[in-house]
Design an enzyme around this catalytic site. Structure first.
Site, PDB file in Angstrom:
ATOM      1  N   HIS A 131      -6.645   4.450   7.230  1.00  0.00           N
ATOM      2  CA  HIS A 131      -5.979   3.798   6.056  1.00  0.00           C
ATOM      3  C   HIS A 131      -5.167   5.037   5.189  1.00  0.00           C
ATOM      4  CE1 HIS A 131      -4.942   1.388   2.803  1.00  0.00           C
ATOM      5  NE2 HIS A 131      -5.730   1.868   1.844  1.00  0.00           N
ATOM      6  N   TYR A 169      -8.128 -10.886   3.680  1.00  0.00           N
ATOM      7  CA  TYR A 169      -9.251 -10.115   4.305  1.00  0.00           C
ATOM      8  C   TYR A 169     -10.217  -9.575   3.130  1.00  0.00           C
ATOM      9  CZ  TYR A 169      -6.752  -5.586   2.885  1.00  0.00           C
ATOM     10  OH  TYR A 169      -6.103  -4.622   2.376  1.00  0.00           O
ATOM     11  N   GLU A 170      -9.868  -9.496   1.921  1.00  0.00           N
ATOM     12  CA  GLU A 170     -10.564  -9.386   0.850  1.00  0.00           C
ATOM     13  C   GLU A 170     -11.624 -10.431   0.444  1.00  0.00           C
ATOM     14  OE1 GLU A 170      -8.919  -6.671  -2.377  1.00  0.00           O
ATOM     15  OE2 GLU A 170      -7.185  -7.633  -1.533  1.00  0.00           O
ATOM     16  N   HIS A 225      -9.942  -1.207  -7.683  1.00  0.00           N
ATOM     17  CA  HIS A 225      -8.731  -1.597  -6.990  1.00  0.00           C
ATOM     18  C   HIS A 225      -8.003  -2.757  -7.701  1.00  0.00           C
ATOM     19  CE1 HIS A 225      -7.246  -1.557  -2.797  1.00  0.00           C
ATOM     20  NE2 HIS A 225      -6.842  -2.773  -3.005  1.00  0.00           N
ATOM     21  N   MET A 277      -1.036  -6.901   7.492  1.00  0.00           N
ATOM     22  CA  MET A 277      -2.189  -8.004   7.151  1.00  0.00           C
ATOM     23  C   MET A 277      -1.669  -8.759   5.741  1.00  0.00           C
ATOM     24  SD  MET A 277      -5.412  -5.272   7.726  1.00  0.00           S
ATOM     25  CE  MET A 277      -5.360  -4.272   9.383  1.00  0.00           C
ATOM     26  N   SER A 278      -0.475  -8.704   5.541  1.00  0.00           N
ATOM     27  CA  SER A 278      -0.041  -9.443   4.069  1.00  0.00           C
ATOM     28  C   SER A 278       1.198 -10.074   4.514  1.00  0.00           C
ATOM     29  CB  SER A 278      -0.034  -8.198   3.069  1.00  0.00           C
ATOM     30  OG  SER A 278       1.326  -7.429   3.283  1.00  0.00           O
ATOM     31  N   SER A 286       0.960  -1.241   0.108  1.00  0.00           N
ATOM     32  CA  SER A 286       0.007  -0.016   0.002  1.00  0.00           C
ATOM     33  C   SER A 286       0.895   1.381   0.000  1.00  0.00           C
ATOM     34  CB  SER A 286      -0.708   0.047   1.276  1.00  0.00           C
ATOM     35  OG  SER A 286      -1.834  -1.220   1.494  1.00  0.00           O
ATOM     36  N   HIS A 315      -5.179  -9.970  -0.771  1.00  0.00           N
ATOM     37  CA  HIS A 315      -5.273  -9.854   0.627  1.00  0.00           C
ATOM     38  C   HIS A 315      -6.412 -10.842   1.002  1.00  0.00           C
ATOM     39  CE1 HIS A 315      -3.752  -5.735   0.032  1.00  0.00           C
ATOM     40  NE2 HIS A 315      -2.874  -6.078   1.098  1.00  0.00           N
ATOM     41  N   ALA A 346       2.623  -2.191   3.989  1.00  0.00           N
ATOM     42  CA  ALA A 346       2.697  -0.778   4.880  1.00  0.00           C
ATOM     43  C   ALA A 346       2.495  -1.749   6.273  1.00  0.00           C
ATOM     44  CB  ALA A 346       1.731  -0.094   4.590  1.00  0.00           C
ATOM     45  N   ASN A 384       2.609   3.942  10.775  1.00  0.00           N
ATOM     46  CA  ASN A 384       1.983   4.357  11.859  1.00  0.00           C
ATOM     47  C   ASN A 384       2.453   3.422  13.078  1.00  0.00           C
ATOM     48  OD1 ASN A 384       0.206   2.226  10.613  1.00  0.00           O
ATOM     49  ND2 ASN A 384      -0.367   2.053  12.715  1.00  0.00           N
TER      50      ASN A 384
HETATM   51  N1  HPA Z   1      -1.752  -2.837  11.807  1.00  0.00           N
HETATM   52  C1  HPA Z   1      -2.037  -3.667  10.673  1.00  0.00           C
HETATM   53  N2  HPA Z   1      -1.602  -3.492   9.577  1.00  0.00           N
HETATM   54  C2  HPA Z   1      -1.227  -2.267   9.150  1.00  0.00           C
HETATM   55  C3  HPA Z   1      -1.046  -1.177  10.301  1.00  0.00           C
HETATM   56  C4  HPA Z   1      -1.197  -1.656  11.626  1.00  0.00           C
HETATM   57  O1  HPA Z   1      -1.225  -0.890  12.517  1.00  0.00           O
HETATM   58  N3  HPA Z   1      -0.612  -0.227   9.587  1.00  0.00           N
HETATM   59  C5  HPA Z   1      -0.520  -0.461   8.365  1.00  0.00           C
HETATM   60  N4  HPA Z   1      -0.884  -1.658   7.860  1.00  0.00           N
END
Ligand code: HPA
Length: 270
Positions: free
Chosen positions: A245, A83-84, A59, A209-210, A28, A81, A111, A233
Site C-alpha cells: 500500500h 472492504y472497510e 482515517h 477496490m472502489s 488514495s 470502501h 489508485a 502498480n
Molecule cells: N489491485 C487492486 N487495487 C489496487 C491496486 C491493485 O493492483 N493498486 C492500487 N489499488
C-alpha cells in the site's frame, strides 16, 4: 433514506453558502488536489448528520468546499470502501447527498493496478467503462423513484462529452493519458495472478477496490461522471514484485501533480 438524505443536505446548505455543481472524489494518494482549492470550508465527516462514521483511527475524511480556478467545487477527501465493512448504501450515501445538493457532475478518481500490459506505473487512465466485480450492487433493495428508476440504463455511465473535454485539456497541457476499462472488486486482498489473467480476458485495463459502486449510484441519480484512474502498480502476475500500500500511495503522490493540473484545468471547461 430519502428523509435522511434531505436532513444531511439541509445541514450542508446551512453550513456553507457554496452551491457547487461539480463534486470531486479523491483516491488514495491524490489528496493533493485540496491544495488547489481556494476559499476553503472544511467539514469533517464526523460532523455531518447521517454520514457514515469512520471506524479506522487516523482515517477521518472531510468535505472541502471552495473554488478551483474560480469554479465552485465540492471535494471529498477520503471515501468509504466496501472492504472497510461499510454496506453498499453507506459506501454510496455521499452520491445521494450530492444529487440533493445540486451536483450535476462527479469527477471520481482512484489508485489502480494496471492489467493492460502496455500501461506503466504513473499512467493516468480515463475510465471509459467499468466492470462491476463486487458481486453485489448498491441499488439492491426497494427502489425509491424519487431518486431514480428501478432498472437504470448503464450504456453511458462515463459521459462521452466529459471524456472529450478531458482529452482536449490533456492535449493542451501536454499530459499523457490512456483510456480504458476499470474493474472494481471488493478487496482488501490484492488479486491473485490467476484472477488478473481472468480480469484481463474479461476486458479490464485497470483493477481497483472502489469507484464502481459510486458510479453506479451517480449514474442512477442522473449525475454525469468523469473517471480517472492513477495506475500505481502493475497488477499481480504482471508486476515483478509483491504489492504494498505504501508503494501505491507513493506512486499516486508522484503522479498527483499531473493529475491535479489536469483536473484543475478541466473543471473550467465543464
Ligand atoms: N489491485 C487492486 N487495487 C489496487 C491496486 C491493485 O493492483 N493498486 C492500487 N489499488
Amino acid at each position: 433514506m430519502f428523509e435522511k438524505v434531505l436532513e444531511t443536505t439541509q445541514y450542508l446548505e446551512n453550513r456553507v453558502t457554496n452551491r457547487p455543481k461539480i463534486a470531486i472524489i479523491l483516491g488514495s494518494g491524490l489528496g493533493g488536489l485540496v491544495d488547489y482549492v481556494e476559499n476553503k470550508v472544511v467539514i469533517p465527516y464526523k460532523e455531518i448528520p447521517n454520514f457514515p462514521v469512520s471506524t479506522v483511527a487516523g482515517h477521518a475524511g472531510e468535505l472541502v468546499f471552495g473554488t478551483i480556478n474560480g469554479v465552485e467545487v465540492l471535494v471529498m477527501k477520503g471515501r468509504f470502501h466496501y472492504y472497510e465493512g461499510y454496506n453498499m448504501k453507506q459506501v454510496t450515501y455521499p452520491q445521494y447527498v450530492f444529487k440533493q445538493f445540486g451536483i450535476e457532475t462527479m469527477i471520481v478518481s482512484n489508485a489502480a493496478g494496471g492489467a493492460n500490459k502496455t500501461f506503466k506505473p504513473g499512467t493516468l487512465m480515463i475510465i471509459n467503462d467499468h466492470i462491476n466485480f463486487f458481486g453485489t450492487s448498491p441499488l439492491i433493495g426497494s427502489n425509491d423513484e424519487r431518486f431514480g428508476p428501478r432498472f437504470p440504463d448503464m450504456s453511458e455511465t462515463y459521459n462521452k462529452e466529459l471524456i472529450e473535454k478531458a482529452k482536449e485539456v490533456a492535449g493542451k497541457l501536454d499530459i499523457e493519458y490512456r483510456e480504458g476499462v476499470y474493474l472494481g472488486s471488493s478487496g482488501p486482498a490484492y488479486e491473485t495472478a490467476a484472477e488478473v489473467t481472468m480480469m484481463m480476458r474479461m476486458g479490464a485495463d485497470a483493477v481497483g477496490m472502489s469507484t464502481v459502486p459510486e458510479s453506479i449510484v451517480a449514474n442512477y441519480l442522473g449525475i454525469k461522471i468523469l473517471g480517472i484512474s492513477c495506475i500505481t502498480n502493475m497488477a499481480t502476475g504482471i508486476a515483478t514484485k509483491p504489492h504494498s500500500h505504501e508503494e501505491v500511495v507513493e506512486i499516486a503522490n508522484q503522479t498527483g501533480e499531473k493529475f491535479c493540473k489536469w483536473i484543475a484545468e478541466t473543471v473550467k471547461e465543464l
